[in-house]
Write an enzyme that holds these catalytic residues in place. Sequence first.
Site, PDB file in Angstrom:
ATOM      1  N   LYS A   8     -10.188  35.917 -13.973  1.00 10.17           N
ATOM      2  CA  LYS A   8     -11.368  35.878 -14.844  1.00 10.17           C
ATOM      3  C   LYS A   8     -12.653  35.781 -14.042  1.00 10.17           C
ATOM      4  O   LYS A   8     -13.721  36.231 -14.500  1.00 10.17           O
ATOM      5  CB  LYS A   8     -11.236  34.744 -15.858  1.00 10.17           C
ATOM      6  CG  LYS A   8     -11.070  33.345 -15.261  1.00 10.17           C
ATOM      7  CD  LYS A   8     -12.380  32.624 -15.010  1.00 10.17           C
ATOM      8  CE  LYS A   8     -12.137  31.265 -14.373  1.00 10.17           C
ATOM      9  NZ  LYS A   8     -13.395  30.544 -14.078  1.00 10.17           N
ATOM     10  N   ASN A  25     -19.976  33.066 -10.970  1.00 12.02           N
ATOM     11  CA  ASN A  25     -19.529  34.453 -10.831  1.00 12.02           C
ATOM     12  C   ASN A  25     -20.370  35.400 -11.684  1.00 12.02           C
ATOM     13  O   ASN A  25     -20.697  36.508 -11.260  1.00 12.02           O
ATOM     14  CB  ASN A  25     -18.044  34.539 -11.201  1.00 12.02           C
ATOM     15  CG  ASN A  25     -17.186  33.767 -10.227  1.00 12.02           C
ATOM     16  OD1 ASN A  25     -16.962  34.189  -9.095  1.00 12.02           O
ATOM     17  ND2 ASN A  25     -16.720  32.584 -10.633  1.00 12.02           N
ATOM     18  N   THR A  50     -16.567  32.022 -18.752  1.00 16.38           N
ATOM     19  CA  THR A  50     -17.071  32.445 -17.449  1.00 16.38           C
ATOM     20  C   THR A  50     -17.870  33.736 -17.539  1.00 16.38           C
ATOM     21  O   THR A  50     -18.806  33.948 -16.767  1.00 16.38           O
ATOM     22  CB  THR A  50     -15.899  32.615 -16.454  1.00 16.38           C
ATOM     23  OG1 THR A  50     -15.068  31.468 -16.522  1.00 16.38           O
ATOM     24  CG2 THR A  50     -16.399  32.783 -15.041  1.00 16.38           C
TER      25      THR A  50
END
Length: 330
Positions: free
Chosen positions: A188, A253, A245
């Site tokens: 992910k 990220n 995320t």
Amino acid sequence: MNISVFGAGAWGTALSMSLADRHQVMLYGRDVRAIEDMIARRENVRYLPGVVLPPSLKLSPDLSSAISHASDGLVIAATSVAGLRPLLGALRSHAIPNLVWLCKGFEEGSALLPHQIVRELMGETLPCGALSGPSFAQEVARGLPCALTIGSADPALCQLAVSTIHGKTIRVYSSDDLAGVEVGGAVKNVLAIATGIADGLGLGMNARAALITRGLAEITRLGIALGGRSETFMGLTGVGDLILTCTGDLSRNRQVGLGLAAGKSLDIIVNELGHVAEGVRCVRAVQQLARQHHVATPIVDAVGRVLFESETPVSALQQLLARGARIESA
């Protein structure tokens, strides 16, 4: 219970804070000056500025003290994946009762998942597992609610982790699909880079939804090939962590992707973050494993070309859009 948390970064500090009012918690950090500063200020200025550490939380730069503290309790490794092997090397000569790790990703070079590193260094008999799920450290440190999953093939370890960590604002579920839990948490991060790129290019929410959904397909395909179960990827450590995320601006990220879309170099982005962005480290390992298991990962491959082959984000997007139509389940 006595708990030692090894790693005074954002997540290790946040979890220690959450547990400190129910347990005897010692937070270990190898940077002596940083720990001394945290003791003096009662604040982790670098990783969690503005959040006051509870008086009950003990801090120490002494590895032996931290190991002794949890000799009959719970050991939590809160390092990055890159830091896991060195930490285990320091712990392996001691009697560790059990081990839970928080890191998500694959080891660079070996492409091993954390549980494979643990087994390699600590043997097959140590009760151990991965604590994973959608959780921004900044929110946990502020006492906001989250839900996590402990993944382990050892039912007793799962029970210990749940009984110890579950409570107040943290809910903990259990799963015996350790590989699935770890793959979801690792891949992910790469997909969050892709979503950050798309959002940074202004492609809209339709594109974001498509990337997240097709990214979940890539996670599931690879995860099953590596021994995980499909239902795991529909849970907290799969789709739950992926959504957080990819969409939350606290995601390092995602910030990498936004920076790439803005035309920044990877070196500049990483220096500005000041934190580890595991997705950057994971890309090549995911690609390696996907090739070995004949799994298609077009989104991961596009991120890899942007990060390491000087392809522009716009060009990578065009190649994704130019792919032929196919059955959705393929």
